[in-house]
Design a protein around this motif. Structure first.
Motif, PDB file in Angstrom:
ATOM      1  N   ARG A 315       0.832  -1.206   0.000  1.00  0.00           N
ATOM      2  CA  ARG A 315       0.000   0.000   0.000  1.00  0.00           C
ATOM      3  C   ARG A 315       0.872   1.264   0.000  1.00  0.00           C
ATOM      4  N   ARG A 316       1.725   1.359  -1.003  1.00  0.00           N
ATOM      5  CA  ARG A 316       2.639   2.491  -1.105  1.00  0.00           C
ATOM      6  C   ARG A 316       2.453   3.210  -2.435  1.00  0.00           C
ATOM      7  N   THR A 317       2.930   4.438  -2.490  1.00  0.00           N
ATOM      8  CA  THR A 317       3.042   5.193  -3.738  1.00  0.00           C
ATOM      9  C   THR A 317       4.515   5.251  -4.106  1.00  0.00           C
ATOM     10  N   SER A 357       9.507   5.389  -1.937  1.00  0.00           N
ATOM     11  CA  SER A 357       8.341   4.619  -1.505  1.00  0.00           C
ATOM     12  C   SER A 357       7.626   5.426  -0.424  1.00  0.00           C
ATOM     13  N   ARG A 360       0.473   6.164   1.169  1.00  0.00           N
ATOM     14  CA  ARG A 360      -0.568   6.612   0.247  1.00  0.00           C
ATOM     15  C   ARG A 360      -1.116   7.994   0.596  1.00  0.00           C
ATOM     16  N   ASP A 361      -1.059   8.365   1.878  1.00  0.00           N
ATOM     17  CA  ASP A 361      -1.622   9.665   2.262  1.00  0.00           C
ATOM     18  C   ASP A 361      -0.599  10.798   2.183  1.00  0.00           C
ATOM     19  N   ALA A 364       2.970  13.095  -2.870  1.00  0.00           N
ATOM     20  CA  ALA A 364       4.139  12.643  -3.620  1.00  0.00           C
ATOM     21  C   ALA A 364       4.801  13.798  -4.376  1.00  0.00           C
ATOM     22  N   ALA A 388       3.803   9.378 -10.417  1.00  0.00           N
ATOM     23  CA  ALA A 388       3.793   8.421  -9.306  1.00  0.00           C
ATOM     24  C   ALA A 388       2.992   7.180  -9.688  1.00  0.00           C
ATOM     25  N   ARG A 389       3.446   6.028  -9.192  1.00  0.00           N
ATOM     26  CA  ARG A 389       2.777   4.753  -9.444  1.00  0.00           C
ATOM     27  C   ARG A 389       2.271   4.167  -8.126  1.00  0.00           C
ATOM     28  N   THR A 390       1.089   3.577  -8.168  1.00  0.00           N
ATOM     29  CA  THR A 390       0.578   2.897  -6.971  1.00  0.00           C
ATOM     30  C   THR A 390       0.676   1.384  -7.112  1.00  0.00           C
ATOM     31  N   TRP A 392       3.115  -1.836  -8.082  1.00  0.00           N
ATOM     32  CA  TRP A 392       4.527  -2.199  -8.220  1.00  0.00           C
ATOM     33  C   TRP A 392       4.851  -2.588  -9.665  1.00  0.00           C
TER      34      TRP A 392
END
Length: 525
Positions: A315-317, A357, A360-361, A364, A388-390, A392
């Motif tokens: 659950r990362r951006t 990395s 999410r909140d 970015a 930015a990518r959510t 992987w």
């Protein structure tokens, strides 16, 4: 050195320096005596260090542990108390097993000795047919000697190979590949926080290990089990890492010997780190990001490696960056200073990939700008960022996009200052041309349009043309940047138009020349 849990089928391994009781019982000269295990059947995997023929009742005081005792029991016959004490003394001396040849003294297995051996957990074997103890001893001893020699030979072979690699300046990965080749199992090196610094071995087997790394790492530091062998890394009284053979299928003693030799080499490699281009941590990030950028390995297969390397992935951006003209050490220091989780790797001599990395909140775009500002405050670096990518799986495309943007900015030979964070929208036509630079038709177009200046090269005229087009055909700005008068600039522009056979006041002709010049610069870059 300790071992931890789990084993894996990784193929045959070199023999260990010892034999187990079970292996001794399979030798031809032992089988000729029709051996029967009458006690301690669950202890047959005990190692046999040596074999003694001994009839003395007090032989236990002369043992040092690991011996297999051969006896006819002639001095024990008729005395059950001595028979029981004989077994207990062997147990106290940590003998591997006792082999009793049946005959005149004991025509059948003595029940007192059998019960005492069972209580002590000492393997007891009887031979139903006469077997010359001298021949049996010779057979076992010669095999033990050969195994010890093979183990020592393997140890020296590993030491020589690793020393040669270190002398040649090989990276950590190359050393681990050599260890994995000898061990036939995955090899993992970690720091004390269980962060993976390097791996080697069959890719699928390594992926299996890393997929469950959090659990494995805890076990590796605690309880023991089959096939997992750990060696500590450190020097001068300080530990700083661990080497793990994951699922070694050979003899444990051989595995420990191999792990020790590998650990010695890795400590030496670390001590000589001043001559290496990168630290182990940097090499780990380098390998991971290089594989991501190249696309040779699917991103999903690299996820366990990223997680084991300490990069948060759930659950990362992810923000892919490419940074030009920056000191690699400063990139890492800036990430740590700002508390941003990420990896840094060198792509070329002047370009580094950075993968952030973020939660999410987190914002970015703002954090990327903050990172770029801190970096550019210390050096004139170019920071190129992809969206930015959510997911992987989208990270490789993002890294390639960021690198493309950085290359496009580098290909710009104007004095125009790029923004703090350069994105795909900022490179516009230049970015498109750079993507198409290897197309033969684009190359032919550039050669054809610029032939008048390239057939008889004049770097000064090319520079003037480049600046004039990049400034939107602003003559005053071009003259200022080249430190020439307006009349001198007019003469040079006239020479350019004559040699190219174009009218630069015509928008379409100027645009055609501009695109050709961008393609030429991209190809040269």
């Amino acid at each position: 050195m300790t071992t931890t849990s789990q084993s894996r089928d990784t193929g045959p391994q070199p023999p260990g320096p010892v034999l187990s009781v079970r292996q001794v019982l399979t030798l031809d000269r032992v089988l000729a005596g029709e051996p029967e295990v009458v006690a301690g059947r669950d202890r047959l995997d005990r190692p046999v260090r040596w074999v003694h023929v001994a009839e003395a009742a007090d032989v236990g005081v002369m043992l040092s542990g690991g011996e297999m005792i051969l006896t006819t029991g002639v001095l024990l016959a008729g005395d059950e108390a001595r028979q029981a004490e004989y077994i207990r003394s062997l147990h106290r001396a940590e003998a591997a097993a006792v082999v009793l040849g049946l005959g005149r003294a004991f025509p059948a297995p003595p029940e007192v000795m059998r019960r005492a051996a069972e209580r002590c957990g000492l393997p007891m074997v009887v031979l139903h047919r006469p077997s010359p103890f001298a021949e049996l001893t010779e057979e076992v001893q010669s095999r033990l000697v050969r195994r010890k020699f093979a183990a020592i030979s393997m140890s020296e072979s590993v030491r020589t190979a690793l020393t040669g690699l270190i002398t040649a300046g090989a990276p950590l990965r190359r050393l681990l590949d050599e260890v994995a080749r000898h061990s036939g199992c995955p090899v993992v090196v970690t720091n004390l926080a269980h962060r993976v610094l390097g791996t080697a071995g069959e890719r699928s087997a390594v992926d299996d290990v890393l997929r469950d790394w959090d659990r494995i790492a805890r076990q590796a530091g605690g309880t023991a089990g089959d096939g997992w062998i750990r060696a500590e890394l450190g020097g001068r009284g300080e530990r700083w890492g661990r080497l793990l053979l994951c699922g070694y299928r050979g003899e444990p003693a051989t595995g420990r010997l191999l792990a020790d030799r590998a650990a010695e080499a890795l400590v030496l490699h670390r001590m000589l780190g001043g001559t290496c281009a990168h630290s182990w941590e940097e090499q780990s990030a380098q390998s991971l990001l290089t594989d991501l950028v190249s696309g040779v390995v699917p991103a999903r297969q690299l996820l366990p490696r990223a997680r084991a390397a300490g990069l948060p992935v759930n659950r990362r951006t992810f923000v892919p960056l490419a940074v030009r003209d920056s000191e690699p050490g400063r990139l890492g220091r800036t990430l740590r200073l700002l508390g941003l989780p990420g990896l840094v790797a060198e792509l070329t001599d002047d370009t580094h990939a950075v993968l952030l990395s973020l939660a999410r909140d987190q914002d970015a775009e703002a954090l990327t700008a903050h990172f770029a500002a801190r970096l550019r405050a210390a050096e004139p670096a170019v920071v190129a960022a992809a969206a930015a990518r959510t997911a992987w799986e989208d990270v490789p495309d993002g890294l390639r996009e960021a690198r493309h943007v950085a290359d496009a900015v580098a290909g710009s030979r104007t004095a125009l200052e790029p923004p703090a964070v350069v994105r795909l929208r900022d490179v516009r036509l230049r970015g498109l041309v750079r993507l198409l630079r290897d197309d033969p038709q684009v190359q032919s177009f550039a050669e054809r349009e610029l032939d008048g200046l390239l057939s008889e090269p004049d770097p000064e005229l090319l520079d003037v043309l480049r600046t004039y087009l990049a400034t939107g055909r602003n003559k005053s700005r071009t003259a200022l940047l080249h430190h020439v008068s307006r009349p001198a600039l007019y003469r040079r522009l006239e020479a350019i138009q004559t040699r190219l056979g174009v009218d630069l006041d015509d928008f379409e002709q100027a645009a055609s020349v501009h695109i050709a010049l961008l393609a030429h610069d991209a190809q040269q870059g």
